[in-house]
Design an enzyme around this catalytic site. Structure first.
Site, PDB file in Angstrom:
ATOM      1  N   LEU A 142       0.684  -0.979  -0.028  1.00  0.00           N
ATOM      2  CA  LEU A 142       0.007  -0.040  -0.052  1.00  0.00           C
ATOM      3  C   LEU A 142       1.010   1.333  -0.003  1.00  0.00           C
ATOM      4  O   LEU A 142       0.579   2.398  -0.594  1.00  0.00           O
ATOM      5  CB  LEU A 142      -0.980   0.103   1.319  1.00  0.00           C
ATOM      6  CG  LEU A 142      -1.998   1.144   1.381  1.00  0.00           C
ATOM      7  CD1 LEU A 142      -2.686   1.382   0.082  1.00  0.00           C
ATOM      8  CD2 LEU A 142      -2.645   0.856   2.550  1.00  0.00           C
ATOM      9  N   HIS A 146       1.058   9.669  -5.074  1.00  0.00           N
ATOM     10  CA  HIS A 146       1.441  11.217  -4.511  1.00  0.00           C
ATOM     11  C   HIS A 146       2.076  11.776  -5.825  1.00  0.00           C
ATOM     12  O   HIS A 146       1.913  12.951  -5.910  1.00  0.00           O
ATOM     13  CB  HIS A 146       2.255  10.704  -3.294  1.00  0.00           C
ATOM     14  CG  HIS A 146       2.216  11.948  -2.307  1.00  0.00           C
ATOM     15  ND1 HIS A 146       1.163  12.065  -1.442  1.00  0.00           N
ATOM     16  CD2 HIS A 146       3.087  12.772  -1.837  1.00  0.00           C
ATOM     17  CE1 HIS A 146       1.090  12.983  -0.713  1.00  0.00           C
ATOM     18  NE2 HIS A 146       2.560  13.515  -0.799  1.00  0.00           N
ATOM     19  N   VAL A 166       2.040   1.957  -3.598  1.00  0.00           N
ATOM     20  CA  VAL A 166       1.013   2.361  -4.370  1.00  0.00           C
ATOM     21  C   VAL A 166       0.741   3.915  -4.079  1.00  0.00           C
ATOM     22  O   VAL A 166       0.666   4.583  -4.950  1.00  0.00           O
ATOM     23  CB  VAL A 166      -0.264   1.553  -4.205  1.00  0.00           C
ATOM     24  CG1 VAL A 166      -1.124   2.125  -4.936  1.00  0.00           C
ATOM     25  CG2 VAL A 166       0.252   0.282  -4.670  1.00  0.00           C
ATOM     26  N   HIS A 167       0.818   4.154  -2.762  1.00  0.00           N
ATOM     27  CA  HIS A 167       0.591   5.315  -2.375  1.00  0.00           C
ATOM     28  C   HIS A 167       1.572   6.591  -2.589  1.00  0.00           C
ATOM     29  O   HIS A 167       1.251   7.661  -2.996  1.00  0.00           O
ATOM     30  CB  HIS A 167       0.474   5.506  -0.739  1.00  0.00           C
ATOM     31  CG  HIS A 167       0.239   6.871  -0.331  1.00  0.00           C
ATOM     32  ND1 HIS A 167      -0.725   7.742  -0.074  1.00  0.00           N
ATOM     33  CD2 HIS A 167       1.088   7.629   0.655  1.00  0.00           C
ATOM     34  CE1 HIS A 167      -0.850   8.670   0.315  1.00  0.00           C
ATOM     35  NE2 HIS A 167       0.402   8.997   0.754  1.00  0.00           N
ATOM     36  N   SER A 168       2.663   6.017  -2.788  1.00  0.00           N
ATOM     37  CA  SER A 168       3.777   6.958  -3.361  1.00  0.00           C
ATOM     38  C   SER A 168       3.850   7.183  -4.538  1.00  0.00           C
ATOM     39  O   SER A 168       3.948   8.344  -5.053  1.00  0.00           O
ATOM     40  CB  SER A 168       5.148   6.225  -3.022  1.00  0.00           C
ATOM     41  OG  SER A 168       5.619   5.090  -3.583  1.00  0.00           O
TER      42      SER A 168
END
Length: 123
Positions: free
Chosen positions: A82, A90, A85-87
């Site tokens: 996660l 972002h 994916v978040h990075s």
């Protein structure tokens, strides 16, 4: 034992790369937002300087992302978490925001040049 160390080392490298994307992407977005604020006040030169700083942060993030992609292409697969994916999310939001900020600065510049807007006083 060596395999566990390698796995832990890979996880640490992935964590560092992801955090680099998040930090640099966030910085780039903040700088782009500051550029819009400066342009709104009529400081187009300052706004362009902030956009340049934003680009430098995006370049740092891009270099981190390229490192991840290069490893992937070489067969060294990254565990998709996660955080990873978040990075990526972002970074993509920061790139989009930076592009839009550049357009907004251009628009403010034209509005000031056409005397549609008046610069705020510098008290």
């Amino acid at each position: 034992m060596a395999e566990q160390e390698t796995s832990a080392q890979k996880e640490q490298e992935t964590l560092e790369a992801a955090m680099g994307l998040i930090a640099n992407g966030g910085n780039a977005k903040s700088l782009a937002f500051e550029a819009i604020r400066l342009a709104k006040k009529g400081d187009i030169t300052g706004a362009r300087a902030k956009l340049k700083e934003s680009d430098e942060s995006l370049n740092d993030a891009h270099n981190s992302q390229t490192g991840m992609l290069t490893k992937e292409a070489q067969g060294e697969h990254t565990k998709v978490t996660l955080l990873v994916v978040h990075s990526q999310d972002h970074l993509m939001n920061a790139i989009t925001f930076r592009d839009l900020a550049g357009e907004i600065v251009d628009l403010y510049e034209k509005l000031y040049q056409a005397s549609v807007l008046q610069k705020e006083s510098q008290n």
